[in-house]
Design a protein around this motif. Structure first.
Motif, PDB file in Angstrom:
ATOM      1  N   ALA A 186      -5.620   2.765  -1.003  1.00 16.24           N
ATOM      2  CA  ALA A 186      -4.379   2.501  -0.276  1.00 16.24           C
ATOM      3  C   ALA A 186      -4.181   3.492   0.864  1.00 16.24           C
ATOM      4  CB  ALA A 186      -3.188   2.563  -1.237  1.00 16.24           C
ATOM      5  N   LEU A 187      -4.532   4.750   0.649  1.00 16.83           N
ATOM      6  CA  LEU A 187      -4.424   5.753   1.708  1.00 16.83           C
ATOM      7  C   LEU A 187      -5.298   5.381   2.904  1.00 16.83           C
ATOM      8  CD1 LEU A 187      -4.495   8.978  -0.478  1.00 16.83           C
ATOM      9  CD2 LEU A 187      -2.614   8.303   1.024  1.00 16.83           C
ATOM     10  N   VAL A 188      -6.517   4.932   2.637  1.00 17.20           N
ATOM     11  CA  VAL A 188      -7.415   4.532   3.723  1.00 17.20           C
ATOM     12  C   VAL A 188      -6.862   3.302   4.446  1.00 17.20           C
ATOM     13  CG1 VAL A 188      -9.727   3.708   4.304  1.00 17.20           C
ATOM     14  CG2 VAL A 188      -9.445   5.520   2.609  1.00 17.20           C
ATOM     15  N   ALA A 189      -6.344   2.340   3.684  1.00 13.46           N
ATOM     16  CA  ALA A 189      -5.787   1.133   4.297  1.00 13.46           C
ATOM     17  C   ALA A 189      -4.614   1.479   5.215  1.00 13.46           C
ATOM     18  CB  ALA A 189      -5.335   0.155   3.210  1.00 13.46           C
TER      19      ALA A 189
ATOM     20  N   PHE B 198       0.835  -1.206   0.000  1.00 12.11           N
ATOM     21  CA  PHE B 198       0.000   0.000   0.000  1.00 12.11           C
ATOM     22  C   PHE B 198       0.873   1.261   0.000  1.00 12.11           C
ATOM     23  CE2 PHE B 198      -3.529  -2.644   2.002  1.00 12.11           C
ATOM     24  CZ  PHE B 198      -4.361  -2.557   0.898  1.00 12.11           C
ATOM     25  N   SER B 199       1.981   1.214   0.730  1.00 11.38           N
ATOM     26  CA  SER B 199       2.888   2.365   0.784  1.00 11.38           C
ATOM     27  C   SER B 199       3.498   2.648  -0.585  1.00 11.38           C
ATOM     28  CB  SER B 199       4.000   2.124   1.809  1.00 11.38           C
ATOM     29  OG  SER B 199       3.472   2.004   3.123  1.00 11.38           O
ATOM     30  N   GLU B 200       3.828   1.585  -1.313  1.00 18.43           N
ATOM     31  CA  GLU B 200       4.356   1.765  -2.666  1.00 18.43           C
ATOM     32  C   GLU B 200       3.349   2.492  -3.546  1.00 18.43           C
ATOM     33  OE1 GLU B 200       5.711  -1.819  -4.511  1.00 18.43           O
ATOM     34  OE2 GLU B 200       6.855  -2.464  -2.751  1.00 18.43           O
ATOM     35  N   ILE B 201       2.082   2.176  -3.370  1.00 16.94           N
ATOM     36  CA  ILE B 201       1.032   2.781  -4.192  1.00 16.94           C
ATOM     37  C   ILE B 201       0.910   4.274  -3.914  1.00 16.94           C
ATOM     38  CG2 ILE B 201      -1.454   2.843  -4.640  1.00 16.94           C
ATOM     39  CD1 ILE B 201      -1.448  -0.204  -4.075  1.00 16.94           C
ATOM     40  N   VAL B 202       0.873   4.656  -2.640  1.00 15.51           N
ATOM     41  CA  VAL B 202       0.654   6.071  -2.320  1.00 15.51           C
ATOM     42  C   VAL B 202       1.883   6.913  -2.639  1.00 15.51           C
ATOM     43  CG1 VAL B 202      -1.013   5.485  -0.517  1.00 15.51           C
ATOM     44  CG2 VAL B 202       1.367   5.891   0.104  1.00 15.51           C
ATOM     45  N   ASP B 203       3.021   6.271  -2.834  1.00 12.54           N
ATOM     46  CA  ASP B 203       4.219   7.001  -3.221  1.00 12.54           C
ATOM     47  C   ASP B 203       4.247   7.319  -4.716  1.00 12.54           C
ATOM     48  OD1 ASP B 203       5.196   7.085  -0.659  1.00 12.54           O
ATOM     49  OD2 ASP B 203       6.477   5.308  -0.883  1.00 12.54           O
ATOM     50  N   GLN B 204       3.293   6.759  -5.472  1.00 12.90           N
ATOM     51  CA  GLN B 204       3.228   7.016  -6.906  1.00 12.90           C
ATOM     52  C   GLN B 204       2.683   8.418  -7.165  1.00 12.90           C
ATOM     53  OE1 GLN B 204       4.336   4.662  -9.244  1.00 12.90           O
ATOM     54  NE2 GLN B 204       5.001   3.606  -7.383  1.00 12.90           N
ATOM     55  N   ASP B 205       3.113   9.010  -8.247  1.00 11.87           N
ATOM     56  CA  ASP B 205       2.660  10.353  -8.625  1.00 11.87           C
ATOM     57  C   ASP B 205       1.380  10.212  -9.449  1.00 11.87           C
ATOM     58  OD1 ASP B 205       2.477  13.038  -9.057  1.00 11.87           O
ATOM     59  OD2 ASP B 205       3.984  13.093 -10.656  1.00 11.87           O
ATOM     60  N   VAL B 206       0.255  10.032  -8.743  1.00 11.90           N
ATOM     61  CA  VAL B 206      -1.040   9.843  -9.395  1.00 11.90           C
ATOM     62  C   VAL B 206      -1.927  11.041  -9.094  1.00 11.90           C
ATOM     63  CG1 VAL B 206      -3.111   8.416  -9.526  1.00 11.90           C
ATOM     64  CG2 VAL B 206      -0.867   7.330  -9.283  1.00 11.90           C
ATOM     65  N   GLU B 207      -2.315  11.758 -10.116  1.00 13.53           N
ATOM     66  CA  GLU B 207      -3.131  12.951  -9.945  1.00 13.53           C
ATOM     67  C   GLU B 207      -4.602  12.591  -9.757  1.00 13.53           C
ATOM     68  OE1 GLU B 207      -2.175  16.105  -9.763  1.00 13.53           O
ATOM     69  OE2 GLU B 207      -0.048  15.536  -9.921  1.00 13.53           O
TER      70      GLU B 207
END
Length: 275
Positions: free
Chosen positions: A127-130, A106-115
């Motif tokens: 992922a942020l909620v998790a 989940f941490s890997e996901i939130v570190d992505q630059d997704v607008e």
């Protein structure tokens, strides 16, 4: 842990047309291009094709193959594969449950630059909620310790940037209790709970209904709690039922009857009864 059933449904429906092409022969030909039963994922396979194969393998019950495919796709930039791995480890779905492994994915996901507005925003939002959920309690035996302030920050990102109803609900509850480094405020709590309630979040509808009940809006509050109980997933029904029954016992007979009628109207018309 809550899981996002709406998110899963949207992801699955988007992929099912690609993953299930009709004839078994067609599916096997597709599988042979990217996966070998003995050696696993074939070198230089397209990450997107491997992600599709992982989805197909998962749906057909071959979760060991799905995990291997998802890992390859995740290592090669497929954020959806990383999210699926995180969910599988968080729920012990096809793998031994490992909350710390899930936390890292989940941490890997939130570190992505997704607008916000990106096709991949739902993965980041969930992922942020998790991560917020994990940090509320910590993960015993790991470096992840209880940290309400950090949890609030993750929830706020999901609530404000991605309008995630689960995050909006958690922020509302934090304002009610004065947790996560925020000052207790019924007004702020009501604002966030209202946003989640408008998106159909049963827990937010019930909590908002209880606030209305406590503020003297007996019928409207009781109706919202009653309707929310009918809409709630099984995991949330016990605490909502307890809150609703306590309010129901305190209300007068006439208010109860009117509230039941209004709850039926809420369930039929789909409104929240708070206008």
């Amino acid at each position: 842990m809550r899981t996002s059933e709406m998110l899963r449904s949207s992801v699955f429906s988007a992929l099912v047309a690609l993953a299930t092409l009709g004839a078994v022969g067609q599916a096997m030909a597709f599988d042979d291009k990217v996966f070998d039963d003995k050696t696993g994922v074939k070198p230089q396979s397209s990450p997107w094709a491997v992600f599709q194969f992982g989805f197909s393998a998962y749906k057909s019950g071959h979760k060991d193959q799905a995990v291997e495919a998802y890992k390859y796709a995740a290592e090669n930039g497929q954020i959806g594969a990383t999210w699926k791995l995180a969910r599988m480890y968080a729920e012990g779905d096809g793998v031994t449950r490992d909350d710390y492994a899930a936390f890292k994915f989940f941490s890997e996901i939130v570190d992505q630059d997704v607008e916000p507005g990106s096709p991949e925003e739902s993965y980041v939002s969930d992922a942020l909620v998790a991560l917020g959920d994990y940090l509320r309690k910590g993960i015993p035996g790991t470096p992840v310790e209880e940290n309400d302030v950090a949890a609030q920050e993750y929830y706020m990102r999901a609530a404000a940037n991605y309008r995630n109803p689960n995050a909006q609900f958690e922020i509302g509850r934090m304002f009610l209790k004065g947790e996560g480094g925020v000052k207790a405020s019924v007004k702020q709590a009501g604002r966030w709970l209202q946003l989640a309630a408008e998106k159909g979040h049963a827990g937010a509808q019930a909590t908002l209904g209880n606030l209305l009940f406590q503020s003297g809006k007996i019928v409207r509050g009781l109706a919202m709690m009653t309707a929310a109980l009918q809409r709630a997933p099984a995991a949330d029904q016990p605490w909502i039922r307890s809150m609703q029954e306590e309010a129901f016992a305190a209300a007068g007979e006439a208010d109860r009857r009117t509230a039941i009628s209004l709850a039926d109207d809420i369930l039929t018309k789909g409104n929240n009864g708070d206008q």
